[in-house]
Design an enzyme around this catalytic site. Structure first.
Site, PDB file in Angstrom:
ATOM      1  N   GLY A  44       0.912  -1.260  -0.056  1.00  0.00           N
ATOM      2  CA  GLY A  44      -0.102   0.054   0.007  1.00  0.00           C
ATOM      3  C   GLY A  44       0.858   1.301  -0.029  1.00  0.00           C
ATOM      4  N   CYS A  46       2.209   3.154   2.483  1.00  0.00           N
ATOM      5  CA  CYS A  46       3.480   3.272   3.214  1.00  0.00           C
ATOM      6  C   CYS A  46       4.814   2.669   2.373  1.00  0.00           C
ATOM      7  CB  CYS A  46       3.220   2.218   4.334  1.00  0.00           C
ATOM      8  SG  CYS A  46       4.710   2.188   5.503  1.00  0.00           S
ATOM      9  N   LYS A  55      11.650   8.296   3.204  1.00  0.00           N
ATOM     10  CA  LYS A  55      12.718   8.040   4.359  1.00  0.00           C
ATOM     11  C   LYS A  55      14.009   7.668   3.114  1.00  0.00           C
ATOM     12  CE  LYS A  55      10.088   8.974   6.424  1.00  0.00           C
ATOM     13  NZ  LYS A  55       8.669   9.278   6.056  1.00  0.00           N
ATOM     14  N   GLY A 179       1.211  23.009   3.659  1.00  0.00           N
ATOM     15  CA  GLY A 179       1.056  22.464   4.808  1.00  0.00           C
ATOM     16  C   GLY A 179       2.427  22.083   5.659  1.00  0.00           C
ATOM     17  N   ILE A 183       3.958  15.534   6.497  1.00  0.00           N
ATOM     18  CA  ILE A 183       4.565  15.088   5.041  1.00  0.00           C
ATOM     19  C   ILE A 183       5.227  16.429   4.454  1.00  0.00           C
ATOM     20  CG2 ILE A 183       3.610  14.483   2.822  1.00  0.00           C
ATOM     21  CD1 ILE A 183       1.583  12.769   3.985  1.00  0.00           C
ATOM     22  N   GLY A 184       4.538  17.524   4.673  1.00  0.00           N
ATOM     23  CA  GLY A 184       5.263  19.009   4.306  1.00  0.00           C
ATOM     24  C   GLY A 184       6.575  18.862   4.802  1.00  0.00           C
ATOM     25  N   HIS A 315       2.300   1.975  11.617  1.00  0.00           N
ATOM     26  CA  HIS A 315       2.303   1.219  12.766  1.00  0.00           C
ATOM     27  C   HIS A 315       1.080   1.169  13.451  1.00  0.00           C
ATOM     28  CE1 HIS A 315       4.533   5.015  13.568  1.00  0.00           C
ATOM     29  NE2 HIS A 315       3.984   5.065  15.015  1.00  0.00           N
ATOM     30  N   HIS A 439      27.123   5.179  27.344  1.00  0.00           N
ATOM     31  CA  HIS A 439      27.787   6.385  27.028  1.00  0.00           C
ATOM     32  C   HIS A 439      28.805   6.333  25.967  1.00  0.00           C
ATOM     33  CE1 HIS A 439      29.679  10.334  27.642  1.00  0.00           C
ATOM     34  NE2 HIS A 439      30.999   9.609  27.823  1.00  0.00           N
TER      35      HIS A 439
HETATM   36  C1  LIG Z   1       4.325  10.625   2.104  1.00  0.00           C
HETATM   37  C2  LIG Z   1       4.077   9.856   3.081  1.00  0.00           C
HETATM   38  C3  LIG Z   1       4.901   9.435   3.940  1.00  0.00           C
HETATM   39  C4  LIG Z   1       4.509   8.709   5.109  1.00  0.00           C
HETATM   40  N1  LIG Z   1       5.265   8.308   6.116  1.00  0.00           N
HETATM   41  C5  LIG Z   1       5.084   7.596   7.065  1.00  0.00           C
HETATM   42  C6  LIG Z   1       5.800   7.231   8.080  1.00  0.00           C
HETATM   43  O1  LIG Z   1       7.071   7.764   7.984  1.00  0.00           O
HETATM   44  N2  LIG Z   1       5.511   6.333   9.181  1.00  0.00           N
HETATM   45  C7  LIG Z   1       4.351   5.851   9.313  1.00  0.00           C
HETATM   46  O2  LIG Z   1       3.933   5.458  10.122  1.00  0.00           O
HETATM   47  N3  LIG Z   1       3.319   6.309   8.333  1.00  0.00           N
HETATM   48  C8  LIG Z   1       3.749   7.259   7.267  1.00  0.00           C
HETATM   49  N4  LIG Z   1       2.809   7.326   6.142  1.00  0.00           N
HETATM   50  C9  LIG Z   1       1.334   7.077   6.508  1.00  0.00           C
HETATM   51  C10 LIG Z   1       1.266   5.644   6.130  1.00  0.00           C
HETATM   52  O3  LIG Z   1       1.326   5.316   4.832  1.00  0.00           O
HETATM   53  C11 LIG Z   1      -0.284   5.185   6.225  1.00  0.00           C
HETATM   54  O4  LIG Z   1      -0.749   5.450   7.589  1.00  0.00           O
HETATM   55  C12 LIG Z   1      -0.449   3.753   5.938  1.00  0.00           C
HETATM   56  O5  LIG Z   1      -0.042   3.306   4.736  1.00  0.00           O
HETATM   57  C13 LIG Z   1      -2.086   3.562   5.990  1.00  0.00           C
HETATM   58  O6  LIG Z   1      -2.347   1.741   5.747  1.00  0.00           O
HETATM   59  P1  LIG Z   1      -3.685   1.554   5.349  1.00  0.00           P
HETATM   60  O7  LIG Z   1      -3.467   0.053   5.079  1.00  0.00           O
HETATM   61  O8  LIG Z   1      -4.743   2.184   6.178  1.00  0.00           O
HETATM   62  O9  LIG Z   1      -3.694   2.150   3.767  1.00  0.00           O
HETATM   63  P2  LIG Z   1      -3.052   2.198   2.659  1.00  0.00           P
HETATM   64  O10 LIG Z   1      -1.410   1.904   2.735  1.00  0.00           O
HETATM   65  O11 LIG Z   1      -3.343   3.400   2.030  1.00  0.00           O
HETATM   66  O12 LIG Z   1      -3.686   0.778   1.825  1.00  0.00           O
HETATM   67  C14 LIG Z   1      -4.765   0.521   1.279  1.00  0.00           C
HETATM   68  C15 LIG Z   1      -4.495  -0.481   0.267  1.00  0.00           C
HETATM   69  O13 LIG Z   1      -5.990  -0.631  -0.228  1.00  0.00           O
HETATM   70  C16 LIG Z   1      -5.971  -0.716  -1.603  1.00  0.00           C
HETATM   71  N5  LIG Z   1      -7.345  -0.362  -2.204  1.00  0.00           N
HETATM   72  C17 LIG Z   1      -8.050   0.502  -1.984  1.00  0.00           C
HETATM   73  N6  LIG Z   1      -9.332   0.415  -2.558  1.00  0.00           N
HETATM   74  C18 LIG Z   1      -9.206  -0.850  -3.202  1.00  0.00           C
HETATM   75  C19 LIG Z   1     -10.417  -1.497  -3.629  1.00  0.00           C
HETATM   76  N7  LIG Z   1     -11.457  -1.005  -3.874  1.00  0.00           N
HETATM   77  N8  LIG Z   1      -9.968  -2.778  -3.897  1.00  0.00           N
HETATM   78  C20 LIG Z   1      -8.789  -3.155  -3.594  1.00  0.00           C
HETATM   79  N9  LIG Z   1      -7.790  -2.730  -3.123  1.00  0.00           N
HETATM   80  C21 LIG Z   1      -8.218  -1.566  -2.738  1.00  0.00           C
HETATM   81  C22 LIG Z   1      -4.901   0.106  -2.137  1.00  0.00           C
HETATM   82  O14 LIG Z   1      -4.620  -0.148  -3.396  1.00  0.00           O
HETATM   83  C23 LIG Z   1      -3.890   0.181  -0.937  1.00  0.00           C
HETATM   84  O15 LIG Z   1      -2.955  -0.809  -1.362  1.00  0.00           O
HETATM   85  C24 LIG Z   1       3.093   8.450   5.186  1.00  0.00           C
HETATM   86  C25 LIG Z   1       2.223   8.549   4.029  1.00  0.00           C
HETATM   87  C26 LIG Z   1       2.508   9.469   3.153  1.00  0.00           C
HETATM   88  C27 LIG Z   1       1.546   9.576   1.926  1.00  0.00           C
END
Ligand SMILES: Cc1cc2nc3c(=O)[nH]c(=O)nc-3n(C[C@H](O)[C@H](O)[C@H](O)COP(=O)(O)OP(=O)(O)OC[C@H]3O[C@@H](n4cnc5c(N)ncnc54)[C@H](O)[C@@H]3O)c2cc1C
Length: 462
Positions: A44, A46, A55, A179, A183-184, A315, A439
């Site tokens: 996804g 992350c 990172k 922002g 992220i910003g 996480h 240390h």
């Molecule tokens: C630039 C950026 C930097 C980040 N840095 C960090 C960080 O350093 N540390 C941290 O902890 N978090 C970070 N995050 C946040 C982190 O990426 C998210 O909190 C995390 O990915 C959320 O996980 P999720 O499973 O809820 O959603 P997602 O990771 O968005 O996964 C959802 C998945 O569902 C799939 N999906 C959606 N709709 C459908 C459908 N209809 N059918 C089938 N599949 C579908 C998508 O393709 C996707 O793969 C960052 C985010 C961004 C944008």
């Protein structure tokens, strides 16, 4: 695909990001028969568009800064520039290694992986690729995508989101970052290290506005020193194209121009048109509503990750996914204490925290019941060696536990592990002070801060 129309899985998961795949892996480990449906790539946001690629960019930026600053350490090196395709190659190499590993894990745990765009078709099924996948339980984990503001259209060229920024084919000469949240400030930091001229626009009073005000102020001081410009406390009004870039106007009429505008105003849930409302799932502004066990109002449906209105962190998604899998497997589960989730912003310098801010502690316990202590990294040998400035601020309930740890400084994100044990185990300052810290490490600064809070400071003033 290893199922036929008659298969009824124990758990059908829609979305293979941090939340969805964690539930799949843990569920399979506990003997559940799991189907995981993903339309793009498992891992996804992350892995492919978030934590990991950002990172990697920040690390490349750190190396650029170190090359520029090498003389201070007696090392002769010259910074010649950023080879953007090579940075992408490095970043993509990290992602693809982790992606392969994750695909291997999914296969080895015998999760049925279904590639395709799914839609909730009943309280116990998801339709995908013209097939109905049935489950005793369904987990919604469709995550989030970048948001914009009314009237501000992301064109992917001059007005971009973090998705575009991660594959940009050049170092922008100048950028406005709309922002000043996580992220910003991470992109602002990486691009500045790459040599861009950066201005951050944040409508609230501070950068990293969710952090303790002290951390925000330290970050602002450090960014000012790095030449990262920012405008705080006034909201965006409009963006227009110029001959070779973008002009941003704020509500007070102030204007800023740059080659590109990165819109980093937050992320919104992916839920529209996926059948959630039709199946009676209670929602609020696109977010799926859940209780503390991640249950929706529909008994056979749970939801996790960025799709639900909790902290948008990978996480957190992992923890919520694991909670659901364990609950469905009949294990005893406990609700997540979201204040106890470690938070790291990986800019230069890093900002890391766990627990509550001093302001929140005063609201909860009363101003006279809260003690705050700041330990300056100037007194920490390893931070001095690394030439990083910053502070650790501890927030304690008077004569009681430490309820907030707020840190600023390069690499301080790595210290959040001990900080979270201190918060989550409700440690008293004297108990932490009793533990010996190596240390010279930056970790020692945490020990020193607690020595000071326990009334026996070593390398800090009484
Ligand atoms: C630039 C950026 C930097 C980040 N840095 C960090 C960080 O350093 N540390 C941290 O902890 N978090 C970070 N995050 C946040 C982190 O990426 C998210 O909190 C995390 O990915 C959320 O996980 P999720 O499973 O809820 O959603 P997602 O990771 O968005 O996964 C959802 C998945 O569902 C799939 N999906 C959606 N709709 C459908 C459908 N209809 N059918 C089938 N599949 C579908 C998508 O393709 C996707 O793969 C960052 C985010 C961004 C944008």
């Amino acid at each position: 695909m290893a199922n036929d129309a008659s298969t009824v899985f124990d758990l059908v998961i829609l979305g293979g990001g941090s939340g969805g795949y964690a539930a799949a892996l843990r569920g399979a480990q506990l003997g559940l028969d799991v189907a995981l449906i993903e339309k793009d790539k498992v891992g996804g946001t992350c892995l492919h568009r978030g934590c990991i690629p950002t990172k990697a960019l920040l690390h490349a930026g750190e190396i650029a800064d170190q090359a520029r600053e090498s003389e201070q350490f007696g090392v002769k090196a010259t910074f010649e520039g950023i080879d953007v395709p090579a940075v992408h190659k490095y970043k993509d190499g990290v992602i693809s290694g982790l992606y392969k590993g994750l695909q291997g894990l999914i296969a080895s745990r015998k999760v049925t992986y279904i590639e395709g765009e799914g839609r909730l078709s009943s309280p116990t099924s998801v339709d995908v690729n013209g097939q109905r996948i049935q489950g005793r339980h369904v987990l919604l984990a469709t995550g989030s995508v970048p948001k914009s503001l009314p009237g501000l259209e992301i064109d992917g060229n001059r007005i971009i989101s973090s998705d575009h920024a991660l594959v940009l084919d050049r170092v922008p000469k100048s950028a406005i970052v709309l922002g000043g949240g996580v992220i910003g400030v991470e992109f602002a930091s990486a691009w500045k290290s790459f040599g861009s001229d950066i201005t951050i626009i944040e409508g609230l009073k501070h950068l990293a506005p969710l952090e303790d005000e002290n951390s925000s102020k330290l970050l602002e001081r450090a960014f000012r020193k790095r030449g990262i410009k920012f405008n705080l406390g006034t909201f965006f009004s409009k963006a227009e194209y110029t001959a070779d870039g973008v002009k941003v106007t704020l509500a007070d009429g102030k204007e800023f121009e740059a080659e590109i505008l990165l819109v980093a105003v937050g992320r919104g849930p992916v839920s529209a048109g996926l059948g959630y409302e039709e199946q009676g799932v209670a929602m609020d502004r696109g977010y799926v509503l859940v209780d503390e066990y991640m249950r929706t109002n529909v008994p056979t449906i749970s939801a996790v990750g960025d799709l639900v209105p909790t902290l948008q962190l990978a996480h957190v998604g992992f923890a919520e996914g694991i909670l659901v899998a364990e609950r469905l497997a009949g294990l005893k589960t406990v609700p997540i204490d979201y204040d106890g989730v470690p938070r790291v912003t990986y800019c230069h310098p890093e900002v890391a925290s766990v627990g509550i801010t001093e302001a929140k502690a005063k609201e909860i316990y009363g101003a006279d019941k809260v003690v705050a202590l700041k330990y300056n990294l100037a007194g920490n040998g390893k931070s001095k060696i690394l030439n990083t400035a910053g502070e650790i601020k501890l927030v304690q309930v008077k004569d009681g536990a430490v309820v907030g740890v707020h840190m600023v400084g390069d690499r301080m994100g790595e210290q959040v592990g001990e900080a979270q044990l201190i918060y989550n185990w409700e440690a008293l300052p004297a108990e932490v002070a009793q533990l010996i810290h190596a240390h010279p490490t930056q970790n020692e600064a945490l020990g020193e801060a607690h020595l000071a809070l326990a009334g026996k400071p070593l390398h800090s003033h009484d």
